[in-house]
Motif scaffolding. Structure first.
Motif, PDB file in Angstrom:
ATOM      1  N   LEU A  79     -10.999  -1.169   8.992  1.00 60.18           N
ATOM      2  CA  LEU A  79     -11.187   0.265   9.227  1.00 60.18           C
ATOM      3  C   LEU A  79      -9.862   0.913   9.616  1.00 60.18           C
ATOM      4  CD1 LEU A  79     -12.911   2.842   9.728  1.00 60.18           C
ATOM      5  CD2 LEU A  79     -13.176   2.019  12.069  1.00 60.18           C
ATOM      6  N   ARG A  80      -9.114   0.284  10.511  1.00 65.92           N
ATOM      7  CA  ARG A  80      -7.815   0.841  10.929  1.00 65.92           C
ATOM      8  C   ARG A  80      -6.867   0.989   9.747  1.00 65.92           C
ATOM      9  NH1 ARG A  80      -6.835  -1.956  16.692  1.00 65.92           N
ATOM     10  NH2 ARG A  80      -7.414  -3.781  15.540  1.00 65.92           N
ATOM     11  N   ARG A  81      -6.817  -0.035   8.898  1.00 66.54           N
ATOM     12  CA  ARG A  81      -5.926   0.032   7.733  1.00 66.54           C
ATOM     13  C   ARG A  81      -6.370   1.131   6.768  1.00 66.54           C
ATOM     14  NH1 ARG A  81      -6.162  -5.832   7.690  1.00 66.54           N
ATOM     15  NH2 ARG A  81      -7.512  -5.652   5.879  1.00 66.54           N
ATOM     16  N   ALA A  82      -7.669   1.240   6.532  1.00 66.92           N
ATOM     17  CA  ALA A  82      -8.179   2.280   5.631  1.00 66.92           C
ATOM     18  C   ALA A  82      -7.902   3.672   6.200  1.00 66.92           C
ATOM     19  CB  ALA A  82      -9.679   2.088   5.394  1.00 66.92           C
ATOM     20  N   ALA A  83      -8.076   3.840   7.505  1.00 61.27           N
ATOM     21  CA  ALA A  83      -7.812   5.144   8.133  1.00 61.27           C
ATOM     22  C   ALA A  83      -6.337   5.493   8.046  1.00 61.27           C
ATOM     23  CB  ALA A  83      -8.278   5.122   9.591  1.00 61.27           C
ATOM     24  N   ALA A  84      -5.464   4.508   8.240  1.00 59.02           N
ATOM     25  CA  ALA A  84      -4.023   4.763   8.172  1.00 59.02           C
ATOM     26  C   ALA A  84      -3.571   5.087   6.758  1.00 59.02           C
ATOM     27  CB  ALA A  84      -3.268   3.553   8.708  1.00 59.02           C
ATOM     28  N   ALA A  85      -4.293   4.604   5.754  1.00 64.98           N
ATOM     29  CA  ALA A  85      -3.907   4.828   4.361  1.00 64.98           C
ATOM     30  C   ALA A  85      -4.291   6.223   3.857  1.00 64.98           C
ATOM     31  CB  ALA A  85      -4.545   3.766   3.468  1.00 64.98           C
ATOM     32  N   LEU A  86      -5.179   6.917   4.569  1.00 63.39           N
ATOM     33  CA  LEU A  86      -5.584   8.256   4.127  1.00 63.39           C
ATOM     34  C   LEU A  86      -4.453   9.250   4.359  1.00 63.39           C
ATOM     35  CD1 LEU A  86      -9.244   8.570   5.460  1.00 63.39           C
ATOM     36  CD2 LEU A  86      -8.502   8.395   3.094  1.00 63.39           C
TER      37      LEU A  86
END
Length: 138
Positions: A79-86
């Motif tokens: 989730l953290r990685r996906a949020a940072a990629a937005l």
């Protein structure tokens, strides 16, 4: 002033036990108030089945908790990685930020995230529309 809850005695269909010192009592608070109690003999088949179901339920809860503790850290990291990629500033950003903060709050506790914590996080990411003090009406 204390409220008194009515106690409803339910007869066990298996052993029809009456209250007594050598009996087991199962009681619970009913929806809407009141207490229900059922007395059982020590060898009551209904009580034995109830105990087995309680133990099985407890075992399932423990197993599910162990599974979640093993899965949660990796899912949280995804989730953290996906949020940072937005890309920042998208319409989804407040939702992503609130979800990430709520998941982090859960990661930081051994119990449940309390309602006040949820409210603070949601207020921070979705503040109420405050009136514009520079706007005047005629």
């Amino acid at each position: 002033m204390t409220d008194h809850l009515e106690t409803e005695r339910v007869e066990c269909p298996d052993c029809q036990a009456l209250p007594g010192p050598d009996r087991s009592r199962v009681s619970y608070v009913k929806d809407g108030g009141g207490i229900s109690e059922t007395w059982h003999l020590h060898d009551c088949p209904g009580l034995a089945i109830m105990r087995i179901e309680w133990e099985e339920g407890s075992k399932r809860v423990r197993e599910e908790e162990e599974w979640a503790q093993g899965v949660f850290p990796a899912a949280h990291e995804r989730l953290r990685r996906a949020a940072a990629a937005l890309p920042p500033g998208t319409a989804a950003q407040p939702f992503v930020d609130a979800l990430a903060e709520l998941v982090q709050a859960q990661a930081d506790t051994t119990g449940f995230v309390t309602l006040p914590t949820w409210a603070r996080i949601l207020e921070r990411h979705f503040p109420p529309d405050l009136p514009d003090i520079n706007r005047t009406t005629e």
